[in-house]
Design a protein around this motif. Structure first.
Motif, short mmCIF file in Angstrom:
data_model
loop_
_atom_site.label_atom_id
_atom_site.label_comp_id
_atom_site.label_asym_id
_atom_site.label_seq_id
_atom_site.Cartn_x
_atom_site.Cartn_y
_atom_site.Cartn_z
N SER A 1 0.83 -1.20 0.00
CA SER A 1 0.00 0.00 0.00
C SER A 1 0.86 1.25 0.00
O SER A 1 1.77 1.41 0.81
N GLY A 2 0.54 2.16 -0.90
CA GLY A 2 1.32 3.39 -1.00
C GLY A 2 0.97 4.40 0.09
O GLY A 2 1.67 5.41 0.24
N ASP A 3 -0.09 4.14 0.85
CA ASP A 3 -0.51 5.12 1.86
C ASP A 3 -0.22 4.67 3.28
O ASP A 3 -0.84 5.16 4.23
N ASN A 4 0.73 3.72 3.46
CA ASN A 4 1.02 3.20 4.80
C ASN A 4 1.42 4.31 5.78
O ASN A 4 0.97 4.32 6.92
N GLU A 5 2.28 5.22 5.32
CA GLU A 5 2.73 6.29 6.22
C GLU A 5 1.60 7.26 6.52
O GLU A 5 1.45 7.72 7.66
N THR A 6 0.80 7.58 5.52
CA THR A 6 -0.35 8.46 5.74
C THR A 6 -1.34 7.82 6.69
O THR A 6 -1.87 8.46 7.61
N PHE A 7 -1.60 6.53 6.47
CA PHE A 7 -2.50 5.77 7.34
C PHE A 7 -1.99 5.75 8.78
O PHE A 7 -2.75 5.99 9.73
N SER A 8 -0.69 5.51 8.94
CA SER A 8 -0.10 5.49 10.28
C SER A 8 -0.19 6.86 10.95
O SER A 8 -0.48 6.98 12.14
N SER A 9 0.05 7.90 10.18
CA SER A 9 -0.03 9.26 10.71
C SER A 9 -1.44 9.58 11.19
O SER A 9 -1.64 10.24 12.22
N GLN A 10 -2.44 9.08 10.47
CA GLN A 10 -3.84 9.30 10.86
C GLN A 10 -4.16 8.57 12.17
O GLN A 10 -4.90 9.10 13.02
N ILE A 11 -3.61 7.37 12.33
CA ILE A 11 -3.81 6.63 13.58
C ILE A 11 -3.19 7.41 14.75
O ILE A 11 -3.80 7.57 15.81
N ILE A 12 -1.97 7.91 14.54
CA ILE A 12 -1.28 8.66 15.58
C ILE A 12 -2.08 9.91 15.96
O ILE A 12 -2.28 10.21 17.14
N THR A 13 -2.56 10.62 14.95
CA THR A 13 -3.35 11.84 15.20
C THR A 13 -4.63 11.52 15.96
O THR A 13 -5.00 12.24 16.90
N SER A 14 -5.29 10.42 15.58
CA SER A 14 -6.53 10.04 16.26
C SER A 14 -6.29 9.72 17.73
O SER A 14 -7.04 10.17 18.62
N LEU A 15 -5.23 8.96 18.03
CA LEU A 15 -4.93 8.60 19.42
C LEU A 15 -4.50 9.84 20.22
O LEU A 15 -4.85 9.99 21.40
N LEU A 16 -3.74 10.73 19.58
CA LEU A 16 -3.27 11.94 20.25
C LEU A 16 -4.44 12.84 20.63
O LEU A 16 -4.49 13.39 21.73
N ARG A 17 -5.39 13.00 19.71
CA ARG A 17 -6.54 13.88 19.97
C ARG A 17 -7.41 13.36 21.11
O ARG A 17 -8.01 14.14 21.85
N LYS A 18 -7.49 12.04 21.23
CA LYS A 18 -8.28 11.47 22.33
C LYS A 18 -7.64 11.76 23.67
O LYS A 18 -8.32 11.99 24.67
N LYS A 19 -6.31 11.71 23.70
CA LYS A 19 -5.58 11.92 24.95
C LYS A 19 -5.37 13.40 25.25
O LYS A 19 -5.58 13.87 26.37
N PHE A 20 -4.93 14.14 24.22
CA PHE A 20 -4.64 15.57 24.37
C PHE A 20 -5.30 16.34 23.23
O PHE A 20 -4.65 16.63 22.21
N PRO A 21 -6.59 16.67 23.37
CA PRO A 21 -7.31 17.37 22.30
C PRO A 21 -6.61 18.67 21.89
O PRO A 21 -6.12 19.42 22.74
N GLY A 22 -6.56 18.89 20.60
CA GLY A 22 -5.97 20.13 20.10
C GLY A 22 -4.50 20.05 19.78
O GLY A 22 -3.95 20.94 19.13
N LYS A 23 -3.83 19.00 20.25
CA LYS A 23 -2.40 18.87 19.99
C LYS A 23 -2.14 18.33 18.58
O LYS A 23 -2.87 17.48 18.08
N LYS A 24 -1.09 18.84 17.96
CA LYS A 24 -0.68 18.37 16.64
C LYS A 24 0.48 17.39 16.78
O LYS A 24 1.38 17.60 17.60
N GLY A 25 0.47 16.36 15.96
CA GLY A 25 1.48 15.32 16.05
C GLY A 25 2.89 15.84 15.90
O GLY A 25 3.80 15.43 16.63
N ILE A 26 3.11 16.74 14.96
CA ILE A 26 4.46 17.23 14.69
C ILE A 26 4.99 18.03 15.88
O ILE A 26 6.20 18.05 16.15
N ASP A 27 4.08 18.70 16.59
CA ASP A 27 4.49 19.47 17.78
C ASP A 27 4.70 18.57 18.99
O ASP A 27 5.63 18.76 19.77
N PHE A 28 3.83 17.56 19.14
CA PHE A 28 3.87 16.71 20.33
C PHE A 28 5.04 15.73 20.28
O PHE A 28 5.74 15.53 21.27
#
Length: 593
Positions: free
Chosen positions: A293-320
């Protein structure tokens, strides 16, 4: 220990469809799977096959919260009947199989019966989902349907309600299990074993007969097809695999097949498909290779963002989590950038790198290239290698090229950041969810420290390595899978961090075609590694099944690369036999000694 034991809480096999749907992240592979045709998903354990298969069901789609969800629920062109493979279907692999061999084909009969029972139960579940979804509850219609099921499945003394039909099927399974025990302990060769009429049932012909009855009774005329979704076929008996792959070519028009299995299919299946007129990708079915799949990294980034928002709403992955200079594109090749300084630092202590630059008319003290195309070609390729060599190497002697490494136990400057977290699990959602969840639990709102990220990644890599070391291999070989992985990892490490700098270090391996160079014992072990995701195909074509691994190219899972101080990049290949000969550890022979 099994691969499932690394992060068991995130195994979709143990979650109901509602739970799967509640946390589902859209992917390109799911878009392929929901198309109106046969599909075969191929991938290693934990790569998300079961999640995708369960997401086809009505309860999962209803619990999915995504901007696409409503449209998909309305437009999906089939009703999914999800069937999870049960290891007990394959009677020949049971401890008591040898005790049944004397009773001719009794073990085969029990295997057929077990599969039929699971399919019938799953069909009842799907009927219930549809009735609830479209508010079709009508007692008289349910009675009519259940009477048809009772007759078709040869049930007796059952109240005509779907819930009681399922109970009767489960009761029958228990009765047959008791029969098996009686045969083992009380029957001898030549005795006549009871053969109830329901042993003659066939799940395919039964499903083909029952579905039109259901559609007639409930007046379903929406034109949707029905999909038999068989998950984890690598654990299914060969007869079932053969039946289902045959069915990809010729069955009823209203019936689809959605199958999932390991990346490498069995040679027995290859013989079947080559001896007949097989289904072909693009015409009869679609092959979905999870690792391609060509979107593995994009897919993984979306998972990370989803988990981050649940724990710390409003935080961006690149900053956290931070950004990793090895892989990001900020200040890439400009004078005075971090990379510019790394080149100068490495050239001072690495004579081979100094020579590399001079050979290309690049000043080691002022590494500037004015030709943009040449700059992109050279600097883009060498960037990760420069960072890794500068981090791990203290100096290289000009006299004898002896490498002195820094006494660093941690690669915390190299293995951290959103780019690394998005790459390192190769799109495997189970590993990624476990790692990110653990990092978030130990982090404050201010962000995840580099050391913490590295420690969690390193811990996951060690657990994965332990799983590989404990993969059951039986008595088929005297070699060790972990020994092979270790030798490959150390060979690649020497390529990246050895005495001579290389712009194109060997970082993947090709499995030798000739048995004289690589024995079948090693092939057997490699197939085990593939099914667990320890090594990943990198040259597989989307329109073909893979049955043999000789001649094919693989890479180590990125999670294992961390243990050998390797960049998360794909590099040129080397023959595996050369890999295994190339590095000798202290007090340890190679596989060829």
């Amino acid at each position: 220990m099994r691969i499932d034991d690394i992060y068991p809480a995130y195994n979709a096999r143990h979650l109901n469809p509602n739970e799967v749907g509640a946390s589902f992240i859209w992917s390109a592979n799911f878009e392929k799977l929901i198309q109106n045709g046969h599909s075969v998903i191929l991938g290693a354990r934990g790569c998300g096959k079961t999640t995708l298969m369960k997401m086809l069901t009505i309860p999962a789609l209803n619990s999915w919260r995504d901007k696409r969800a409503s449209k998909i629920r309305k437009s999906i062109p089939f009703y999914a009947i999800y069937i999870s493979t049960d290891i007990y279907w394959d009677v020949k692999n049971h401890t008591y199989s040898s005790q049944l061999e004397k009773f001719e084909n009794f073990d085969q009969i029990i295997s057929y019966f077990s599969v039929n029972s699971n399919v019938f139960t799953s069909l009842c579940d799907t009927f219930s989902y549809i009735i609830d979804e479209y508010e079709l509850n009508d007692e008289s219609k349910e009675i009519e349907l259940c009477k048809a099921l009772i007759e078709a499945w040869k049930l007796t003394q059952v109240i005509p309600k779907l819930v009681y039909i399922k109970e009767a099927l489960n009761k029958r399974v228990d009765e047959v299990n008791q029969l098996v025990q009686q045969v083992i302990f009380n029957y001898k060769k030549g005795d006549i074993i009871p053969h109830p009429s329901y042993f003659n049932l066939n799940f395919e012909t039964s499903v083909e007969a029952i579905i039109p009855i259901f559609e007639r009774i409930y007046n379903l005329n929406d034109g949707k097809k029905w999909a038999l979704c068989f998950d984890e076929l690598e654990f299914a008996p060969l007869w079932l695999q053969q039946k289902l792959f045959r069915s990809l070519r010729s069955r009823k028009q209203f019936l689809l097949y959605k199958l999932s299995a390991s990346p490498i299919l069995s040679l027995e299946l290859e013989k079947l498909l080559q001896s007949e007129y097989p289904a072909t990708s693009g015409n009869d079915m679609q092959i979905i290779k999870m690792w391609n799949s060509g979107d593995n990294e994009t897919f993984s980034s979306q998972i990370i963002t989803s988990l981050l928002r649940k724990k710390f709403p409003g935080k961006k992955g690149i900053d956290f989590f931070g950004s990793n200079e090895v892989y990001n594109s900020s200040n890439l090749y400009t004078k005075g950038s971090s990379f510019f300084k790394k080149i100068i630092e490495l050239a001072k202590k690495d004579p081979s790198f100094n020579d590399f630059l001079k050979d290309r008319n690049i000043d080691p003290n002022n590494p500037v290239i004015n030709d943009k195309k040449l700059k992109d070609t050279i600097f883009r390729k060498i960037k990760p290698i420069v960072y890794f060599r500068d981090f791990y190497i203290d100096e290289i002697s000009k006299n004898n090229n002896k490498v002195t490494y820094r006494s660093r136990k941690k690669g915390n400057e190299l293995f951290f950041g959103l780019e690394v977290l998005s790459k390192i699990c190769d799109g495997n959602p189970r590993w990624l969810i476990g790692i990110i969840t653990s990092i978030l639990l130990k982090s404050s709102e201010s962000g995840a420290e580099k050391n913490l990220q590295f420690d969690e990644l390193h811990s996951a890599a060690l657990r994965f390595k332990n799983v590989i070391a404990n993969i059951p291999i039986g008595n088929n070989t005297s070699y060790s899978l972990i020994d092979i992985m270790e030798k490959v990892g150390l060979y690649f490490k020497d390529q990246v961090l050895g005495e001579r700098f290389s712009m194109d270090p060997k970082g993947t391996f090709e499995v030798d075609s000739k048995e004289i160079l690589l024995t079948d014992d090693i092939i057997f072990l490699l197939e085990k590694a593939i099914s667990q995701g320890a090594i990943i195909l990198v040259d597989s074509k989307d329109d073909n099944f893979d049955f043999r691994i000789r001649g094919k190219k693989f890479k180590l899972a990125y999670l294992l690369s961390l243990l050998y101080n390797l960049p998360l990049r794909s590099y040129p290949s080397v023959k595996l036999s050369e890999c295994l000969r190339g590095i000798k550890q202290v007090n340890q022979k190679t596989l060829f000694d």
